[in-house]
Design a protein around this motif. Sequence first.
Motif, PDB file in Angstrom:
ATOM      1  N   LYS A 732       0.791  -1.154   0.089  1.00  0.00           N
ATOM      2  CA  LYS A 732      -0.077   0.122  -0.071  1.00  0.00           C
ATOM      3  C   LYS A 732       0.722   1.388  -0.102  1.00  0.00           C
ATOM      4  O   LYS A 732       1.074   2.162   1.008  1.00  0.00           O
ATOM      5  CB  LYS A 732      -0.991   0.084   1.115  1.00  0.00           C
ATOM      6  CG  LYS A 732      -2.235   1.074   1.165  1.00  0.00           C
ATOM      7  CD  LYS A 732      -3.146   0.977   2.106  1.00  0.00           C
ATOM      8  CE  LYS A 732      -4.361   1.819   1.811  1.00  0.00           C
ATOM      9  NZ  LYS A 732      -5.321   1.913   2.730  1.00  0.00           N
ATOM     10  N   PRO A 733       1.343   1.680  -1.111  1.00  0.00           N
ATOM     11  CA  PRO A 733       2.382   2.669  -1.259  1.00  0.00           C
ATOM     12  C   PRO A 733       1.515   4.065  -1.083  1.00  0.00           C
ATOM     13  O   PRO A 733       0.630   4.278  -1.284  1.00  0.00           O
ATOM     14  CB  PRO A 733       3.122   2.688  -2.678  1.00  0.00           C
ATOM     15  CG  PRO A 733       1.892   2.000  -3.583  1.00  0.00           C
ATOM     16  CD  PRO A 733       1.134   1.071  -2.303  1.00  0.00           C
ATOM     17  N   GLY A 734       2.439   5.205  -0.959  1.00  0.00           N
ATOM     18  CA  GLY A 734       2.031   6.634  -0.920  1.00  0.00           C
ATOM     19  C   GLY A 734       1.668   7.035  -2.419  1.00  0.00           C
ATOM     20  O   GLY A 734       0.934   8.182  -2.620  1.00  0.00           O
ATOM     21  N   ILE A 735       2.816   6.425  -3.295  1.00  0.00           N
ATOM     22  CA  ILE A 735       2.436   7.015  -4.789  1.00  0.00           C
ATOM     23  C   ILE A 735       3.122   5.826  -5.588  1.00  0.00           C
ATOM     24  O   ILE A 735       3.829   5.016  -5.180  1.00  0.00           O
ATOM     25  CB  ILE A 735       3.299   8.197  -4.841  1.00  0.00           C
ATOM     26  CG1 ILE A 735       2.865   9.121  -6.002  1.00  0.00           C
ATOM     27  CG2 ILE A 735       4.996   8.260  -4.689  1.00  0.00           C
ATOM     28  CD1 ILE A 735       3.490  10.504  -6.269  1.00  0.00           C
ATOM     29  N   LEU A 754      -6.924  -0.778  -9.819  1.00  0.00           N
ATOM     30  CA  LEU A 754      -6.559  -0.148  -8.285  1.00  0.00           C
ATOM     31  C   LEU A 754      -7.664   1.027  -8.017  1.00  0.00           C
ATOM     32  O   LEU A 754      -7.976   1.347  -6.988  1.00  0.00           O
ATOM     33  CB  LEU A 754      -5.077   0.631  -8.341  1.00  0.00           C
ATOM     34  CG  LEU A 754      -4.057  -0.444  -8.541  1.00  0.00           C
ATOM     35  CD1 LEU A 754      -2.745   0.183  -8.800  1.00  0.00           C
ATOM     36  CD2 LEU A 754      -4.037  -1.346  -7.221  1.00  0.00           C
ATOM     37  N   LYS A 755      -7.975   1.944  -9.089  1.00  0.00           N
ATOM     38  CA  LYS A 755      -9.048   2.801  -8.972  1.00  0.00           C
ATOM     39  C   LYS A 755     -10.576   2.593  -8.401  1.00  0.00           C
ATOM     40  O   LYS A 755     -11.408   2.951  -7.910  1.00  0.00           O
ATOM     41  CB  LYS A 755      -9.130   3.700 -10.051  1.00  0.00           C
ATOM     42  CG  LYS A 755      -7.715   4.807 -10.068  1.00  0.00           C
ATOM     43  CD  LYS A 755      -7.693   5.650  -9.066  1.00  0.00           C
ATOM     44  CE  LYS A 755      -6.178   6.400  -9.192  1.00  0.00           C
ATOM     45  NZ  LYS A 755      -5.993   7.249  -8.005  1.00  0.00           N
ATOM     46  N   GLU A 756     -10.581   1.013  -8.997  1.00  0.00           N
ATOM     47  CA  GLU A 756     -11.927   0.541  -8.585  1.00  0.00           C
ATOM     48  C   GLU A 756     -12.024  -0.086  -7.151  1.00  0.00           C
ATOM     49  O   GLU A 756     -13.147  -0.383  -6.666  1.00  0.00           O
ATOM     50  CB  GLU A 756     -12.344  -0.522  -9.545  1.00  0.00           C
ATOM     51  CG  GLU A 756     -12.775  -0.080 -10.941  1.00  0.00           C
ATOM     52  CD  GLU A 756     -12.762  -0.844 -12.038  1.00  0.00           C
ATOM     53  OE1 GLU A 756     -12.370  -2.241 -11.736  1.00  0.00           O
ATOM     54  OE2 GLU A 756     -13.017  -0.732 -13.239  1.00  0.00           O
ATOM     55  N   GLU A 762      -7.373   5.916  -3.698  1.00  0.00           N
ATOM     56  CA  GLU A 762      -6.777   7.272  -3.204  1.00  0.00           C
ATOM     57  C   GLU A 762      -5.621   7.564  -3.633  1.00  0.00           C
ATOM     58  O   GLU A 762      -4.688   8.577  -3.179  1.00  0.00           O
ATOM     59  CB  GLU A 762      -7.289   7.760  -1.751  1.00  0.00           C
ATOM     60  CG  GLU A 762      -8.671   7.707  -1.383  1.00  0.00           C
ATOM     61  CD  GLU A 762      -9.331   8.864  -2.211  1.00  0.00           C
ATOM     62  OE1 GLU A 762      -8.911   9.685  -2.347  1.00  0.00           O
ATOM     63  OE2 GLU A 762     -10.688   8.392  -2.706  1.00  0.00           O
ATOM     64  N   ILE A 763      -4.482   6.269  -3.735  1.00  0.00           N
ATOM     65  CA  ILE A 763      -3.509   6.433  -4.198  1.00  0.00           C
ATOM     66  C   ILE A 763      -2.901   7.037  -5.415  1.00  0.00           C
ATOM     67  O   ILE A 763      -3.564   6.652  -6.485  1.00  0.00           O
ATOM     68  CB  ILE A 763      -2.679   4.934  -4.133  1.00  0.00           C
ATOM     69  CG1 ILE A 763      -2.980   4.137  -2.971  1.00  0.00           C
ATOM     70  CG2 ILE A 763      -1.286   5.044  -4.597  1.00  0.00           C
ATOM     71  CD1 ILE A 763      -2.620   2.766  -2.781  1.00  0.00           C
ATOM     72  N   CYS A 785      -5.484   8.108 -13.865  1.00  0.00           N
ATOM     73  CA  CYS A 785      -4.187   8.413 -13.731  1.00  0.00           C
ATOM     74  C   CYS A 785      -4.221  10.031 -12.805  1.00  0.00           C
ATOM     75  O   CYS A 785      -4.702  10.761 -13.497  1.00  0.00           O
ATOM     76  CB  CYS A 785      -2.856   8.507 -14.755  1.00  0.00           C
ATOM     77  SG  CYS A 785      -2.545   6.782 -15.197  1.00  0.00           S
ATOM     78  N   ASP A 786      -3.507  10.250 -11.927  1.00  0.00           N
ATOM     79  CA  ASP A 786      -3.527  11.532 -11.435  1.00  0.00           C
ATOM     80  C   ASP A 786      -2.150  12.425 -11.832  1.00  0.00           C
ATOM     81  O   ASP A 786      -2.591  13.684 -11.673  1.00  0.00           O
ATOM     82  CB  ASP A 786      -3.317  11.147  -9.770  1.00  0.00           C
ATOM     83  CG  ASP A 786      -4.300  10.391  -9.353  1.00  0.00           C
ATOM     84  OD1 ASP A 786      -5.538  10.939  -8.982  1.00  0.00           O
ATOM     85  OD2 ASP A 786      -4.013   9.152  -9.004  1.00  0.00           O
TER      86      ASP A 786
END
Length: 920
Positions: A732-735, A754-756, A762-763, A785-786
């Motif tokens: 569970k990374p921060g980015i 991952l977004k689902e 929220e990563i 993607c952010d």
Amino acid sequence: MNKKKILFIGLLIIFSFSIFASQTRIDSLETQLVDAKGEARTKILAGLVFEYRHNNPPKAVEYGKEALALLNDFKDEPQKAKLLNDLAWAYLQLNEFQIALDHAYNSLEITRKINDLSLQSGVLYHIGSIYFQQNDLVKALEQYILALEIQEEIQDSFEMARLNGNIGLIFFSTKDFNKSLEYLSKALKFYKEMNKKNSIASTSLNIAGIYQNLGDNEKALDHCLLALKFSEEIGNELLTGIILNNIAIIYYYNFNEPNKALEYFNRSLTITKKNDDKIAVASSLYSIGSIYKDLGLYEKALENEIEALEISLIVNDNMRIVDILKEISYIHSKMNNYKKSYEYIMQAVALKDSLYAVETEEKIAEIQTKYETEKKEQQIEILKKDNKIQNMTRNYFIGGFIFAFILAGILYNRYRIKSKANKELSIARTVAEEANLMKTELLGIAAHDLKNPLNSILGFSKLIKQEIPEHTTSSEFIDVIEESSEEMLSLINHLLNSSAIETGKITLEPVPVKFNDLAFSLISVMTSPASLKDQKIVYEENDTDIIVKADKGRLKEVMDNLISNAIKYSEYDKTIWVRLNKDKDKAIFEVEDEGPGLTDADKKKLFGRFQKLSARPTGGEGSTGLGLSIAKQLIELQDGTIEVESEPGKGSTFRIILPILEIEDISMLDDMKEEKAELETEEIIFEPATIVIADDIGENRKLIRNLLGNQEFTIFEAKNGKELVELVHKVKPGIIFTDVQMPEMDGYEATKKLKEDENYKEIPIIAVTASTLKTEESKAKAAGCDGFIRKPVSNESLMEELKKFIPPKETIKKEEEIEEKEIIELTEEVKARLPELLKILKDEMIEKCEKVKTNFVIGEIEDFGEKIRNLGEEYQIEFILKWADKLLAETQSFDIGKIQISLNKFSELIKYLNSVENKK
């Protein structure tokens, strides 16, 4: 590694008079002028002209006009000759060439009448300088020779050395090596008699370059070693590094002594690493790796090339990156690692395409996946059947065209037959237009689908070529496949562009563009292909702030096409003129060549599709017949026009005309540039975080890991999207940084998964891609993607994205670190003299720095660097000495890009000293 000539570092040092007026003397003269009258006033005015001629030419002209009027009353001919000469120099600084010449020739006439040989020589030198600024080397040479004849009578050793050197360098530029050697040898003799060690070193290296061109490698080496001796004596490390590099090249290519070459390359590498010259470090590593490759020491070769690649990626040296990728591909093929070899050659092809504004193929990853699942032996066997592949590809391409045109014809004829009345005729026209559009779309689809196998054919043919002996029947077959594939790939890319324009699917993003910067950057790139044909590109502009509203990438594509055509259709050893002018509300970019010109028949079909003209490329280059058609459409889509003037046998001039965009504050265009510059002076320390890097290429993961090496990050790596998702579930990374195209599961699919998931949505996920398509960023955003970064990844782009998602713990100004170091190094005696030095720098040098940055005359820049070096020696400031040595080395190697960077950093030196003064 291609064979290289000795680096020619000589300069036409034509502006050598002192350019730094004493402010004290100026103040004194200004005070005296208030009450002065008659002959005394004339002399004071003449003195002010002399002081102001460099750093304030308009002021010099103002005082000079009054002085000339007064001199007409006093009949002081020597004073008038000197005044006219000084005024000529002031007008030269203002680019008023004709007025400068008029004043200089008037001065010359007087000096001959009064027989003042010393002043006469100086005037001739100035006249030569004016002609040189206008690129009239013949007339410049005439004046220098006349000046030299006078100096030989006067016997001023320094002036004779300087003039012999300048004359020798002009002959070098015209490839008259014997004449060049004659004059440079005389200059060297004078410098030796005066023991001018820096001049001995640079002149010796110039002579070495001449002997290299004449094929006398023994003498070339002797002069390189002489240059090395004096360069080391004066401690000029940057010049020493250049000389060592040249000695290594001679030992390897001319004497076949790889061990000697490695010795000198490694010595050069040690110096460049010490001075943190990343571009030079990468160059030395690349050369060392190439030698190890030729010696069969592939592990050592690979180690050096990988390090060279990492550094080149950091500094965005794209042309070198392409060369290194090709070298690494070859090394892997020699080590029988064909998968890696294929990956690197495809990276090189993709990057080379992007450098020439060709759309990067989005489906290369699919080919790579197929490559991994098939047996190596089967693929090589397929590729050996080159004739079958070539015929199949050609038939597929022709078949696509035939199908498209037949389909268009059927649709058109069907409706034409039904057209019996005006109403039906109107309907038929509409349907015919739709048929034409369908034809265009079909051509686009066929071209896009053909691009995949062509990329594969081209990549594998290069690999096979490396495995077979040269000058055999098989190698000739591979050459045919390679050339045919490259020509077809170029045609396909043009078809894709043409299809996008006709179907209205092309997306233009017009923004304010500083036309001058775009033109200058393009000239820098095109100089290399022009030099392969011994051609010279001359750039001229009449305004430094020409702004247009355009799609920067598409405008650059058209400009590139016009310059490339000029190079392609001009014979060897010709000149190409590129001009950017401003005419009222229009910006005019033109390219003039000395090619065969255009017939009337050529002009009629010039901008048509698939047109072949009577002229043919002079170097065997290919032509698709689509480039100018696309260029015309792209310019017209941006409210511009493109036109041509040409006559058979008299060359051609192509013009792009665009409306000028009026902007009140031009500095707004430099905001991004300034932000980037600011970022480069900062070291950002982030809060601790866990980071996952996903990329199927290990070197790409390694680069990002290294860029993040000084942060408190825990870093994990994944080789594909599937591994990425599994790894995220564990740590569970921060980015997350993810490549877009990967086997098994690509980056976009992994992002969506991952977004689902509520636990991981929220990563922040940052897409990393080599694609040059403008739509790619929108595609990444649609996938969830952010953030978004294009390859090659730079430290600046990486830090900028991280700042959006991880809070910086602190920001350290790099200049502050240097300040602390310099404060420690400076003695109390030196610190006590800082106010005196700061006054000189602020009152005199800042303005001069801005002037040389604007004029960008190499002689003036070198003179400026020498003055700063003298100040560094006088006040014992080590980092000022280093900066000046670096600038002087860059002027000697004619490295325009580095010179600009160094001049831009001059203000930082003053900031450092200010900080030291404030902390005393």
